[in-house]
Design a protein around this motif. Structure first.
Motif, PDB file in Angstrom:
ATOM      1  N   UNK A  15       0.989  -1.075   0.107  1.00 28.10           N
ATOM      2  CA  UNK A  15      -0.175  -0.031   0.079  1.00 28.10           C
ATOM      3  C   UNK A  15       0.899   1.314  -0.041  1.00 28.10           C
ATOM      4  N   UNK A  16       0.790   1.950  -1.223  1.00 20.74           N
ATOM      5  CA  UNK A  16       1.689   3.143  -1.225  1.00 20.74           C
ATOM      6  C   UNK A  16       1.026   4.474  -0.892  1.00 20.74           C
ATOM      7  N   UNK A  17       1.976   5.295  -0.062  1.00 21.64           N
ATOM      8  CA  UNK A  17       1.335   6.697   0.328  1.00 21.64           C
ATOM      9  C   UNK A  17       2.544   7.585  -0.299  1.00 21.64           C
ATOM     10  N   UNK A  18       2.151   8.477  -1.054  1.00 19.81           N
ATOM     11  CA  UNK A  18       3.037   9.463  -1.270  1.00 19.81           C
ATOM     12  C   UNK A  18       2.468  10.865  -0.930  1.00 19.81           C
ATOM     13  N   UNK A  19       2.655  11.076   0.451  1.00 22.36           N
ATOM     14  CA  UNK A  19       2.393  12.168   1.469  1.00 22.36           C
ATOM     15  C   UNK A  19       3.588  12.936   1.826  1.00 22.36           C
ATOM     16  N   UNK A  20       3.523  14.121   1.592  1.00 20.21           N
ATOM     17  CA  UNK A  20       4.520  15.061   2.075  1.00 20.21           C
ATOM     18  C   UNK A  20       4.326  15.396   3.804  1.00 20.21           C
ATOM     19  N   UNK A  21       5.326  15.575   4.428  1.00 16.14           N
ATOM     20  CA  UNK A  21       4.849  16.272   5.688  1.00 16.14           C
ATOM     21  C   UNK A  21       5.300  15.278   6.705  1.00 16.14           C
ATOM     22  N   UNK A  22       4.795  15.404   8.073  1.00 16.50           N
ATOM     23  CA  UNK A  22       5.130  14.648   9.057  1.00 16.50           C
ATOM     24  C   UNK A  22       3.944  13.612   9.010  1.00 16.50           C
ATOM     25  N   UNK A  23       4.235  12.372   9.307  1.00 20.44           N
ATOM     26  CA  UNK A  23       3.044  11.327   9.093  1.00 20.44           C
ATOM     27  C   UNK A  23       2.992  10.613  10.231  1.00 20.44           C
TER      28      UNK A  23
ATOM     29  N   UNK B  79       5.950   4.512   2.377  1.00 23.13           N
ATOM     30  CA  UNK B  79       6.063   6.011   2.005  1.00 23.13           C
ATOM     31  C   UNK B  79       7.110   6.200   1.044  1.00 23.13           C
ATOM     32  N   UNK B  80       6.351   6.442   0.000  1.00 22.13           N
ATOM     33  CA  UNK B  80       7.354   6.699  -1.194  1.00 22.13           C
ATOM     34  C   UNK B  80       8.043   8.079  -1.397  1.00 22.13           C
ATOM     35  N   UNK B  81       7.222   9.165  -0.524  1.00 17.34           N
ATOM     36  CA  UNK B  81       7.712  10.528  -0.599  1.00 17.34           C
ATOM     37  C   UNK B  81       9.040  10.696   0.287  1.00 17.34           C
ATOM     38  N   UNK B  82      10.217  11.172  -0.625  1.00 12.59           N
ATOM     39  CA  UNK B  82      11.386  11.275   0.168  1.00 12.59           C
ATOM     40  C   UNK B  82      11.470  12.449   1.451  1.00 12.59           C
ATOM     41  N   UNK B  83      10.512  13.274   1.176  1.00 16.83           N
ATOM     42  CA  UNK B  83      10.627  14.431   2.278  1.00 16.83           C
ATOM     43  C   UNK B  83       9.653  14.145   3.518  1.00 16.83           C
ATOM     44  N   UNK B  84       8.983  12.839   3.470  1.00 16.09           N
ATOM     45  CA  UNK B  84       8.105  12.619   4.422  1.00 16.09           C
ATOM     46  C   UNK B  84       8.652  12.238   5.826  1.00 16.09           C
TER      47      UNK B  84
END
Length: 321
Positions: free
Chosen positions: A92-100, A154-159
């Protein structure tokens, strides 16, 4: 080996068609743009993960993107499925920036943006666990039994991923660059082949055959009257509309571009936004054609399956994949 490649999801194509077919002043445009950007971000995240998985040995790993299967009581969709002779891995892939932050108390994912704004999402851990349970039941109906592992990627490198329970972030939720390490762990854990080469091929064929893409009714979902849609053929060069058909050619009144098949894109829009069937009269109305014989020639040239005869003939449009 990529069995089902990472292609732009149908829903994303449909939203794009709807944006194009609505006046720029339409009040739903901001909502559509937001939904389009969110869905596009998800697709890009999945694409990054698929691209990384392509470096796996082709003969040992079969990769499926955006697989949707019908099950009881509900269909279920998996972002990425990795099939091996020893185990299955659902991602399950999540491409979400910020703090998760994974809040297990309320089963939600909380994203905190750089400006401090917070936003809640459905818990992807629950989502992927549900997919696992449904896939187990689906496989049982085919008399197959194979271990199934799950990960949230988590696919977003900035998360920045955090959780109160550290086991969540170390075992269940990972960043994309840690994916191969987890796959190696699963390989060591599941070292017994459950599927022969013949069975692996059979499972692959069954999964592809069972894939049933969701075609949502966007006009109904967004409460948009069909009369709000812009009809006609759009110019593939400058996007002006409607193009006029003359002597078997579509001509743009704005840039003078000529095209033989500009109507195909418009009929794809019709399929996405209105319905999967069309009559000669409906085609004439949507493409702005006066001649029934001209419309008939276009329909025959597309070699569409049809039912009925003469004036009552209904043509079944094909989904472009």
């Amino acid at each position: 080996m990529i069995v089902k490649d990472c292609e732009i999801p149908i829903k994303l194509q449909m939203i794009q068609a709807l944006i194009k077919r609505l006046p720029i002043t339409h009040p739903i445009h901001p909502v559509l743009s937001s939904d389009f950007n969110r869905n596009m971000a998800g697709y890009k995240g999945e694409h990054r993960v698929i691209h990384a998985l392509k470096s796996l040995p082709e003969k040992k790993y079969l990769i499926f993107h955006d697989l949707r299967l019908l099950a009881s009581p509900y269909p279920f969709q998996m972002d990425i499925l990795l099939l091996t002779p020893c185990f299955i891995l659902i991602l399950e892939v999540k491409n979400i920036a910020g703090e998760l932050y994974f809040d297990k108390g309320f089963n939600q994912l909380i994203r905190t943006k750089s400006d401090g704004q917070r936003e809640a999402f459905d818990d992807p851990i629950l989502q992927v666990n549900r997919q696992r349970s449904l896939l187990i039941e689906w496989l049982k109906t085919k008399n197959w039994s194979i271990p199934i592992e799950t990960l949230v990627v988590s696919s977003n490198s900035s998360s920045v991923v955090t959780a109160e329970n550290k086991d969540i972030t170390s075992k269940v939720v990972i960043r994309r660059d840690f994916l191969f390490h987890k796959i190696r762990e699963f390989i060591k854990k599941h070292d017994e082949e459950k599927l022969t080469k013949k069975e692996l091929k059979k499972v692959t064929n069954h999964l592809l055959k069972a894939h049933t893409p969701l075609i949502p009714n966007l006009l109904e979902n967004y409460k948009i009257p069909i009369t709000d849609l812009k009809t006609g053929v759009f110019c593939p060069r400058c996007s002006s509309y409607p193009m006029k058909r003359k002597n078997g050619i579509w001509i743009c009144h704005s840039c003078s571009n000529k095209s033989k098949d500009a109507h195909l894109s418009s009929l794809q829009d019709y399929f996405f936004l209105i319905k999967p069937t069309i009559t000669n009269q409906q085609l004439r109305e949507f493409l702005h054609i006066n001649s029934a014989s001209t419309a008939n020639k276009l329909l025959k040239a597309m070699d569409l399956p049809h039912t009925g005869v003469t004036k009552g003939r209904v043509y079944h449009l094909k989904l472009k994949t």
